[in-house]
Scaffold this motif. Structure first.
Motif, PDB file in Angstrom:
ATOM      1  N   LYS A  31     -11.609  -3.936 -10.504  1.00 47.05           N
ATOM      2  CA  LYS A  31     -10.182  -3.683 -10.210  1.00 47.05           C
ATOM      3  C   LYS A  31     -10.112  -2.876  -8.917  1.00 47.05           C
ATOM      4  O   LYS A  31      -9.654  -1.743  -8.865  1.00 47.05           O
ATOM      5  CB  LYS A  31      -9.536  -2.912 -11.366  1.00 47.05           C
ATOM      6  CG  LYS A  31      -9.776  -3.532 -12.750  1.00 47.05           C
ATOM      7  CD  LYS A  31      -9.294  -4.968 -12.825  1.00 47.05           C
ATOM      8  CE  LYS A  31      -9.445  -5.531 -14.221  1.00 47.05           C
ATOM      9  NZ  LYS A  31     -10.825  -5.733 -14.669  1.00 47.05           N
ATOM     10  N   ALA A  32     -10.620  -3.482  -7.841  1.00 49.62           N
ATOM     11  CA  ALA A  32     -10.755  -2.770  -6.569  1.00 49.62           C
ATOM     12  C   ALA A  32     -10.728  -3.767  -5.415  1.00 49.62           C
ATOM     13  O   ALA A  32     -10.824  -4.980  -5.598  1.00 49.62           O
ATOM     14  CB  ALA A  32     -12.058  -1.978  -6.552  1.00 49.62           C
ATOM     15  N   CYS A  33     -10.595  -3.215  -4.216  1.00 49.41           N
ATOM     16  CA  CYS A  33     -10.544  -4.011  -2.989  1.00 49.41           C
ATOM     17  C   CYS A  33     -11.955  -4.177  -2.428  1.00 49.41           C
ATOM     18  O   CYS A  33     -12.700  -3.195  -2.318  1.00 49.41           O
ATOM     19  CB  CYS A  33      -9.647  -3.296  -1.978  1.00 49.41           C
ATOM     20  SG  CYS A  33      -9.614  -4.046  -0.328  1.00 49.41           S
ATOM     21  N   VAL A  34     -12.328  -5.389  -2.046  1.00 46.20           N
ATOM     22  CA  VAL A  34     -13.668  -5.624  -1.508  1.00 46.20           C
ATOM     23  C   VAL A  34     -13.804  -5.058  -0.101  1.00 46.20           C
ATOM     24  O   VAL A  34     -14.923  -4.858   0.385  1.00 46.20           O
ATOM     25  CB  VAL A  34     -14.018  -7.126  -1.507  1.00 46.20           C
ATOM     26  CG1 VAL A  34     -14.030  -7.680  -2.919  1.00 46.20           C
ATOM     27  CG2 VAL A  34     -13.040  -7.912  -0.636  1.00 46.20           C
ATOM     28  N   LYS A  35     -12.694  -4.798   0.585  1.00 44.15           N
ATOM     29  CA  LYS A  35     -12.751  -4.289   1.945  1.00 44.15           C
ATOM     30  C   LYS A  35     -12.983  -2.783   1.986  1.00 44.15           C
ATOM     31  O   LYS A  35     -13.819  -2.294   2.731  1.00 44.15           O
ATOM     32  CB  LYS A  35     -11.467  -4.647   2.695  1.00 44.15           C
ATOM     33  CG  LYS A  35     -11.246  -6.142   2.887  1.00 44.15           C
ATOM     34  CD  LYS A  35     -12.333  -6.748   3.757  1.00 44.15           C
ATOM     35  CE  LYS A  35     -12.054  -8.218   4.025  1.00 44.15           C
ATOM     36  NZ  LYS A  35     -13.105  -8.835   4.868  1.00 44.15           N
ATOM     37  N   GLN A  37     -12.968  -0.768  -1.093  1.00 41.78           N
ATOM     38  CA  GLN A  37     -13.482  -0.340  -2.392  1.00 41.78           C
ATOM     39  C   GLN A  37     -12.556   0.636  -3.118  1.00 41.78           C
ATOM     40  O   GLN A  37     -12.932   1.211  -4.135  1.00 41.78           O
ATOM     41  CB  GLN A  37     -14.896   0.256  -2.263  1.00 41.78           C
ATOM     42  CG  GLN A  37     -15.899  -0.720  -1.671  1.00 41.78           C
ATOM     43  CD  GLN A  37     -17.309  -0.183  -1.621  1.00 41.78           C
ATOM     44  OE1 GLN A  37     -17.612   0.845  -2.225  1.00 41.78           O
ATOM     45  NE2 GLN A  37     -18.190  -0.862  -0.910  1.00 41.78           N
ATOM     46  N   CYS A  38     -11.346   0.829  -2.623  1.00 39.99           N
ATOM     47  CA  CYS A  38     -10.356   1.638  -3.342  1.00 39.99           C
ATOM     48  C   CYS A  38      -9.762   0.802  -4.470  1.00 39.99           C
ATOM     49  O   CYS A  38      -9.738  -0.429  -4.412  1.00 39.99           O
ATOM     50  CB  CYS A  38      -9.246   2.101  -2.399  1.00 39.99           C
ATOM     51  SG  CYS A  38      -9.802   3.297  -1.149  1.00 39.99           S
ATOM     52  N   SER A  39      -9.252   1.483  -5.496  1.00 36.19           N
ATOM     53  CA  SER A  39      -8.708   0.787  -6.654  1.00 36.19           C
ATOM     54  C   SER A  39      -7.421   0.048  -6.311  1.00 36.19           C
ATOM     55  O   SER A  39      -6.764   0.328  -5.302  1.00 36.19           O
ATOM     56  CB  SER A  39      -8.436   1.779  -7.792  1.00 36.19           C
ATOM     57  OG  SER A  39      -7.437   2.703  -7.418  1.00 36.19           O
ATOM     58  N   GLN A  40      -7.054  -0.889  -7.171  1.00 35.23           N
ATOM     59  CA  GLN A  40      -5.859  -1.693  -6.943  1.00 35.23           C
ATOM     60  C   GLN A  40      -4.605  -0.832  -6.877  1.00 35.23           C
ATOM     61  O   GLN A  40      -3.704  -1.094  -6.089  1.00 35.23           O
ATOM     62  CB  GLN A  40      -5.713  -2.727  -8.066  1.00 35.23           C
ATOM     63  CG  GLN A  40      -4.509  -3.639  -7.911  1.00 35.23           C
ATOM     64  CD  GLN A  40      -4.330  -4.558  -9.101  1.00 35.23           C
ATOM     65  OE1 GLN A  40      -5.146  -4.563 -10.013  1.00 35.23           O
ATOM     66  NE2 GLN A  40      -3.269  -5.339  -9.085  1.00 35.23           N
ATOM     67  N   ASP A  41      -4.524   0.219  -7.699  1.00 33.56           N
ATOM     68  CA  ASP A  41      -3.308   1.030  -7.720  1.00 33.56           C
ATOM     69  C   ASP A  41      -3.167   1.921  -6.491  1.00 33.56           C
ATOM     70  O   ASP A  41      -2.134   2.572  -6.318  1.00 33.56           O
ATOM     71  CB  ASP A  41      -3.213   1.876  -9.003  1.00 33.56           C
ATOM     72  CG  ASP A  41      -4.372   2.835  -9.170  1.00 33.56           C
ATOM     73  OD1 ASP A  41      -5.383   2.679  -8.467  1.00 33.56           O
ATOM     74  OD2 ASP A  41      -4.278   3.741 -10.015  1.00 33.56           O
ATOM     75  N   GLU A  42      -4.190   1.941  -5.615  1.00 29.52           N
ATOM     76  CA  GLU A  42      -4.081   2.680  -4.357  1.00 29.52           C
ATOM     77  C   GLU A  42      -3.509   1.825  -3.235  1.00 29.52           C
ATOM     78  O   GLU A  42      -3.360   2.284  -2.113  1.00 29.52           O
ATOM     79  CB  GLU A  42      -5.455   3.223  -3.936  1.00 29.52           C
ATOM     80  CG  GLU A  42      -5.929   4.405  -4.762  1.00 29.52           C
ATOM     81  CD  GLU A  42      -4.982   5.589  -4.680  1.00 29.52           C
ATOM     82  OE1 GLU A  42      -4.424   5.844  -3.593  1.00 29.52           O
ATOM     83  OE2 GLU A  42      -4.765   6.249  -5.715  1.00 29.52           O
ATOM     84  N   HIS A  43      -3.211   0.569  -3.539  1.00 32.08           N
ATOM     85  CA  HIS A  43      -2.646  -0.326  -2.540  1.00 32.08           C
ATOM     86  C   HIS A  43      -1.151  -0.497  -2.796  1.00 32.08           C
ATOM     87  O   HIS A  43      -0.724  -0.716  -3.926  1.00 32.08           O
ATOM     88  CB  HIS A  43      -3.358  -1.679  -2.553  1.00 32.08           C
ATOM     89  CG  HIS A  43      -4.757  -1.604  -2.036  1.00 32.08           C
ATOM     90  ND1 HIS A  43      -5.799  -1.066  -2.778  1.00 32.08           N
ATOM     91  CD2 HIS A  43      -5.299  -1.950  -0.832  1.00 32.08           C
ATOM     92  CE1 HIS A  43      -6.916  -1.120  -2.053  1.00 32.08           C
ATOM     93  NE2 HIS A  43      -6.637  -1.645  -0.878  1.00 32.08           N
TER      94      HIS A  43
END
Length: 342
Positions: A31-35, A37-43
């Motif tokens: 549940k994170a960004c591959v670019k 590596q922050c979690s989805q809820d940080e976007h």
């Protein structure tokens, strides 16, 4: 096997990286960004429709089904009947009158606008869910963080066997029946007095002049003088200010709006949705992981015995104990310059 959908919000900016991340690119199972590596809820991706669907699924088939409605033309899917509040105030000037409109993405149900506004004023300003503000973003992030869809809906899980699906279904059914709750807002004494009067009228037609309430307050039906104390901070609740009741806790207990928080993380319980366990309020995330282990790799609950636990206490699906970059088992040398398991 169940295969969950990819997380929503592809391309959304990262609030932590602030310009460094080119936009959310979902990992296949983390549940994170591959670019970044922050979690989805940080976007910064907000979809009220998606949030309403997720909360609707959580509240469906519970004592709070009345807070949901069937999706028109759907297959029985229920959506959260989120209570929005629009406040219009006149702007005083020498010219023609104008109006300032403020929209709250969520507000407690069953209140007059005046009492609902008073409730909002008792929350920290940065936590008030005014549309388009930091408070609205905070609410969305807490919905994602506190009530992960994959804790109650297998459609959002990456992969579950038939046996795991059965275990999960029983787990969700159990907590919906025994622990899930939605707080109610009222003035001190309104809920508790109503419940006690109903009980008294059924059991004894002539109640005594005074009675000892379970929380230690002395109430006199003749003088109607009662003091109520917050179960969170222990301080006196003002009689003219709204408080929060949790039916799972019994209507003798109440909380100041700012004190209605998760006993584990201390965050305000989003939309007053709570889980009651052993005399404590918990958010959905911390309740669920107090019952079932949560994988540090994919953030999902583990419903099988195929897990790995480190000496530190961290728990993983066995296949998720791997390098962030190449997916190789972390216990095996993979040659990556930087190996990460979180």
């Amino acid at each position: 096997m169940s295969k969950g959908p990819l997380p929503a919000g592809k391309g959304a900016a990262c609030l932590t990286c602030k310009g460094i991340c080119p936009g959310f690119q979902p990992h296949s199972w983390r549940k994170a960004c591959v670019k970044c590596q922050c979690s989805q809820d940080e976007h910064a991706f907000i979809s009220n429709n998606e949030d309403d669907l997720k909360v609707g699924r959580l509240l469906a088939d519970s004592r709070y089904t009345h807070l949901t409605a069937k999706v028109k033309g759907g297959d029985g899917t229920r959506v959260y009947k989120r209570n929005r509040m629009i406040v219009t105030n006149p702007v005083v000037s020498r010219k023609d009158p104008t109006f300032n409109t403020v929209t709250y993405d969520w507000a407690p149900t069953g209140l007059t606008q005046k009492l609902a506004m008073l409730y909002m004023s008792l929350l920290p300003e940065e936590r008030r869910p005014v549309a388009g503000t930091e408070g609205s973003l905070y609410r969305h992030k807490q919905l994602t963080r506190q009530l992960p869809a994959y804790d109650h809906d297998p459609a959002y899980c990456h992969s579950l066997s038939e046996a795991e699906l059965k275990v999960m279904a029983q787990f969700v059914k159990s907590y919906k029946e025994e622990s899930l709750g939605v707080g109610e807002v009222a003035l001190p004494g309104e809920k508790s007095t109503t419940k006690r009067n109903e009980k008294i009228s059924q059991e004894q037609p002539d109640p005594p002049l005074t009675e000892q309430t379970p929380d230690g307050a002395i109430e006199s039906p003749v003088s109607n003088e009662t003091e109520y104390y917050c179960s969170g901070c222990g301080q006196l609740a003002a009689m003219d200010e709204p408080v929060v009741y949790a039916d799972r806790a019994g209507y003798e207990r109440l909380w100041h709006p700012a004190c209605f928080v998760c006993g584990e993380c201390g965050e305000a319980l989003v939309d007053l949705i709570y889980f009651w366990k052993e005399g404590a309020l918990l958010c959905g995330r911390h309740y669920c992981q107090s019952i079932r282990p949560r994988c540090l790799g994919c953030d999902e609950l583990i419903f099988s015995d195929m897990l790995l636990q480190e000496a530190s206490g961290h728990v993983w699906h066995k296949e998720h104990f791997c390098c962030w970059l190449c997916g190789q088992d972390i216990r095996v040398e993979c040659g990556c310059d930087k190996r990460q398991t979180t």
